[in-house]
Design a protein around this motif. Structure first.
Motif, mmCIF file in Angstrom:
data_model
loop_
_atom_site.group_PDB
_atom_site.id
_atom_site.type_symbol
_atom_site.label_atom_id
_atom_site.label_comp_id
_atom_site.label_asym_id
_atom_site.label_seq_id
_atom_site.Cartn_x
_atom_site.Cartn_y
_atom_site.Cartn_z
ATOM 1 N N PRO A 46 76.563 30.546 33.650
ATOM 2 C CA PRO A 46 75.123 30.446 33.926
ATOM 3 C C PRO A 46 74.362 29.512 32.985
ATOM 4 C CG PRO A 46 75.710 32.657 33.118
ATOM 5 C CD PRO A 46 76.986 31.925 33.395
ATOM 6 N N SER A 47 74.950 29.144 31.837
ATOM 7 C CA SER A 47 74.251 28.200 30.959
ATOM 8 C C SER A 47 74.267 26.791 31.527
ATOM 9 C CB SER A 47 74.896 28.182 29.564
ATOM 10 O OG SER A 47 76.068 27.406 29.566
ATOM 11 N N GLU A 55 91.523 30.558 33.711
ATOM 12 C CA GLU A 55 92.940 30.892 33.530
ATOM 13 C C GLU A 55 93.620 31.052 34.899
ATOM 14 O OE1 GLU A 55 94.762 30.545 31.050
ATOM 15 O OE2 GLU A 55 94.292 31.847 29.330
ATOM 16 N N ASP A 57 94.950 33.454 36.305
ATOM 17 C CA ASP A 57 94.593 34.685 37.031
ATOM 18 C C ASP A 57 93.127 34.695 37.462
ATOM 19 O OD1 ASP A 57 93.148 35.065 34.730
ATOM 20 O OD2 ASP A 57 94.128 36.925 34.121
ATOM 21 N N SER A 59 90.471 34.395 35.547
ATOM 22 C CA SER A 59 89.485 34.789 34.531
ATOM 23 C C SER A 59 88.894 33.547 33.864
ATOM 24 C CB SER A 59 90.100 35.732 33.501
ATOM 25 O OG SER A 59 91.154 35.091 32.839
ATOM 26 N N VAL A 61 86.645 31.642 30.732
ATOM 27 C CA VAL A 61 86.125 31.588 29.365
ATOM 28 C C VAL A 61 85.237 30.339 29.281
ATOM 29 C CG1 VAL A 61 86.652 31.509 26.897
ATOM 30 C CG2 VAL A 61 88.225 32.682 28.457
ATOM 31 N N SER A 62 83.993 30.529 28.863
ATOM 32 C CA SER A 62 83.018 29.428 28.858
ATOM 33 C C SER A 62 82.629 29.008 27.456
ATOM 34 C CB SER A 62 81.724 29.863 29.546
ATOM 35 O OG SER A 62 81.971 30.271 30.854
ATOM 36 N N GLU A 63 82.272 27.761 27.324
ATOM 37 C CA GLU A 63 81.746 27.147 26.098
ATOM 38 C C GLU A 63 82.894 26.788 25.145
ATOM 39 O OE1 GLU A 63 78.478 26.490 26.076
ATOM 40 O OE2 GLU A 63 77.882 27.837 27.689
ATOM 41 N N PRO A 66 84.042 29.346 21.995
ATOM 42 C CA PRO A 66 84.706 30.520 22.560
ATOM 43 C C PRO A 66 86.060 30.199 23.200
ATOM 44 C CG PRO A 66 82.369 30.622 23.041
ATOM 45 C CD PRO A 66 82.622 29.262 22.418
ATOM 46 N N GLU A 69 88.584 29.569 20.219
ATOM 47 C CA GLU A 69 88.913 30.824 19.522
ATOM 48 C C GLU A 69 89.806 31.690 20.428
ATOM 49 O OE1 GLU A 69 88.038 31.963 16.433
ATOM 50 O OE2 GLU A 69 86.352 30.713 15.785
ATOM 51 N N TYR A 70 89.467 31.739 21.702
ATOM 52 C CA TYR A 70 90.255 32.508 22.669
ATOM 53 C C TYR A 70 91.688 31.985 22.747
ATOM 54 C CZ TYR A 70 92.056 33.579 27.348
ATOM 55 O OH TYR A 70 92.862 33.941 28.399
ATOM 56 N N GLU A 73 93.638 33.029 19.825
ATOM 57 C CA GLU A 73 93.970 34.461 19.796
ATOM 58 C C GLU A 73 95.100 34.790 20.761
ATOM 59 O OE1 GLU A 73 90.314 36.603 20.508
ATOM 60 O OE2 GLU A 73 89.553 36.172 18.498
ATOM 61 N N ARG A 92 86.397 26.706 10.120
ATOM 62 C CA ARG A 92 85.171 26.911 10.922
ATOM 63 C C ARG A 92 83.972 26.196 10.294
ATOM 64 N NH1 ARG A 92 87.201 32.595 11.482
ATOM 65 N NH2 ARG A 92 88.163 32.711 13.557
ATOM 66 N N ALA A 96 81.771 23.560 12.359
ATOM 67 C CA ALA A 96 80.302 23.546 12.396
ATOM 68 C C ALA A 96 79.762 22.192 11.925
ATOM 69 C CB ALA A 96 79.734 24.675 11.530
ATOM 70 N N LYS A 101 76.373 19.192 12.868
ATOM 71 C CA LYS A 101 75.715 18.167 12.037
ATOM 72 C C LYS A 101 76.032 16.754 12.548
ATOM 73 C CE LYS A 101 75.438 17.070 7.039
ATOM 74 N NZ LYS A 101 73.978 17.210 6.862
ATOM 75 N N GLU B 63 77.881 28.660 6.288
ATOM 76 C CA GLU B 63 77.439 28.517 7.679
ATOM 77 C C GLU B 63 77.537 29.856 8.419
ATOM 78 O OE1 GLU B 63 76.141 25.588 8.509
ATOM 79 O OE2 GLU B 63 76.939 24.391 6.875
ATOM 80 N N PRO B 66 80.879 30.849 10.766
ATOM 81 C CA PRO B 66 82.026 31.094 9.884
ATOM 82 C C PRO B 66 81.862 32.370 9.045
ATOM 83 C CG PRO B 66 81.510 28.765 9.882
ATOM 84 C CD PRO B 66 80.416 29.444 10.664
ATOM 85 N N PRO B 85 90.792 39.839 23.474
ATOM 86 C CA PRO B 85 90.394 38.416 23.439
ATOM 87 C C PRO B 85 89.362 38.023 24.500
ATOM 88 C CG PRO B 85 92.756 38.592 23.141
ATOM 89 C CD PRO B 85 92.257 39.984 23.453
ATOM 90 N N ARG B 86 89.433 38.629 25.687
ATOM 91 C CA ARG B 86 88.447 38.244 26.717
ATOM 92 C C ARG B 86 87.084 38.850 26.426
ATOM 93 N NH1 ARG B 86 92.580 37.574 31.864
ATOM 94 N NH2 ARG B 86 93.629 35.869 30.796
ATOM 95 N N ALA B 89 85.658 36.702 23.857
ATOM 96 C CA ALA B 89 85.168 35.434 24.424
ATOM 97 C C ALA B 89 83.773 35.625 25.018
ATOM 98 C CB ALA B 89 86.145 34.913 25.482
ATOM 99 N N ARG B 92 81.366 35.738 22.148
ATOM 100 C CA ARG B 92 81.131 34.385 21.611
ATOM 101 C C ARG B 92 80.334 33.516 22.577
ATOM 102 N NH1 ARG B 92 86.885 34.829 19.697
ATOM 103 N NH2 ARG B 92 86.756 35.358 17.480
ATOM 104 N N ARG B 93 80.489 33.749 23.888
ATOM 105 C CA ARG B 93 79.669 33.009 24.862
ATOM 106 C C ARG B 93 78.188 33.328 24.613
ATOM 107 N NH1 ARG B 93 76.929 33.717 29.648
ATOM 108 N NH2 ARG B 93 77.379 35.942 29.802
ATOM 109 N N TRP B 97 75.104 31.118 23.552
ATOM 110 C CA TRP B 97 73.879 31.103 24.367
ATOM 111 C C TRP B 97 72.642 31.215 23.488
ATOM 112 C CZ3 TRP B 97 73.379 31.422 29.974
ATOM 113 C CH2 TRP B 97 72.059 31.520 30.397
ATOM 114 N N LYS B 101 71.520 27.553 22.893
ATOM 115 C CA LYS B 101 70.582 27.326 24.000
ATOM 116 C C LYS B 101 69.197 27.886 23.671
ATOM 117 C CE LYS B 101 70.517 28.143 29.049
ATOM 118 N NZ LYS B 101 70.420 26.763 29.522
#
Lengths: 222, 222
Positions: A46-47, A55, A57, A59, A61-63, A66, A69-70, A73, A92, A96, A101, B63, B66, B85-86, B89, B92-93, B97, B101
């Motif tokens: 939605p962003s 994935e 299946d 599922s 994962v956005s952004e 995330p 990191e996903y 993991e 991390r 950042a 920056k 930061e 981190p 993990p999901r 995620a 973290r999304r 946001w 955002k």
């Protein structure tokens, strides 16, 4: 098959592509013209941002962060964040640094003005902003040199998400021929090492009609 | 004693304070006037940003994100990112946001114009930017309502970093009295629940001379 929704020359999409490739995970790259805001796309995220990972299946994962990191993991080897919490904090911190920056001080001024504005016909590039980006990138190249003069890779002895975020951002500026490689041999050597990794190959073959990259862009010995 | 270098009303510093407090970790809050760029500060974090966490053994984590990820790795209970993990995620999304955002669309327009500009005497606030922030926040409050009408907390059944990031951003806007709480009862109820957590107490007692908060700011029944 796993899918990555992306847009050309977006540094954050490149980060996700590189993370997937470093982990040797197969995926189809799906171009998502985000400005068209198609309904099915906003259901995925939605962003309205890419990258989005779908994935096998189904599922989602956005952004960028995330997703990375996903991936680290779920597909743990090789790790792109490191093992120890303090080493991971340093990775991390650099994610950042380059993701926020560098992005604010350099990428938005150059990619934003030279590509996004022209491509979306949002007026002429702002030459003051572009000059600021070209000035600011020098400090960042010096900071990379400072780090790799003391460490094998940006965050330490291991290649990490710090290198991926930095190289993805720089690769976009390099696509426009705007990286002043004469600033520092150390930062140039670091980028040559990143560029020669198999994960980088797909990024180096990107070609946007109407915006050809300079000759050295895909050259490993630039 | 553990220290957190911070600056008043910075949403990312509030995020780190809240994460520490949720984990019941004691710390001293140290005001770092970042614009003075004192030398010892740039050694702690060359980016010149706060928050910076200094652990009791002197080790440094810089930061916002981190620091939060580090705290969740080292001081695992209660987790602020979730177990799976999901689920992580999704947390973290929402961190992205509200941390990116919302920050870009709302906080910079209001906190940036009303506080940073005046405080650092960088000219008059831009009323167009402030109006944009006041318009944009409505959509974000509706999005919060959409989520909490379907879930206990923003990212799912558990309170998480998603709630912390959203509430920290909103708390800064609320300090200026600029949150239109009439937009949605659900988002107001969610914020009342976050505000009543013990971790939030210190944030509600912040008081900047020359910038008093409105009466309802610290009121749990606003």
């Amino acid at each position: 098959m796993r899918k990555l929704y992306h847009i050309w020359l977006s540094p954050t999409c490149r980060v996700a592509r590189l993370a997937l490739a470093e982990k040797k995970l197969e995926f189809d790259l799906v171009l998502e013209k985000v400005w068209e805001r198609r309904e099915g796309f906003l259901v995925l995220n939605p962003s309205g941002n890419v990258p989005i990972l779908e994935e096998s299946d189904g599922s989602i994962v956005s952004e960028c962060i995330p997703i990375c990191e996903y991936l680290d993991e779920v597909y743990q080897s090789p790790t792109l964040y490191g093992e120890d919490p303090r080493a991971r904090a340093e990775v991390r911190r650099l994610v950042a640094w380059f993701g926020e920056k560098f992005d604010t001080e350099v990428t938005r001024h150059i990619y934003g003005e030279k590509f996004v504005k022209r491509f979306l016909q949002r007026g002429e590039p702002n030459s003051t902003a572009m000059r600021a980006g070209l000035t600011n990138i020098r400090t960042h190249l010096e900071y990379i040199a400072y780090l790799v003069d003391r460490r094998s890779w940006l965050a330490g002895d291991q290649f990490s998400m710090g290198d991926i975020m930095a190289a993805a951002q720089i690769s976009v500026i390099d696509y426009f021929g705007d990286v002043p490689w004469d600033v520092s041999n150390s930062s140039k050597d670091w980028y040559a090492r990143v560029k020669s990794r198999p994960s980088f190959r797909s990024v180096l073959t990107d070609y946007i009609a109407g915006f050809p990259p300079p000759k050295h862009y895909a050259d490993l010995d630039f």
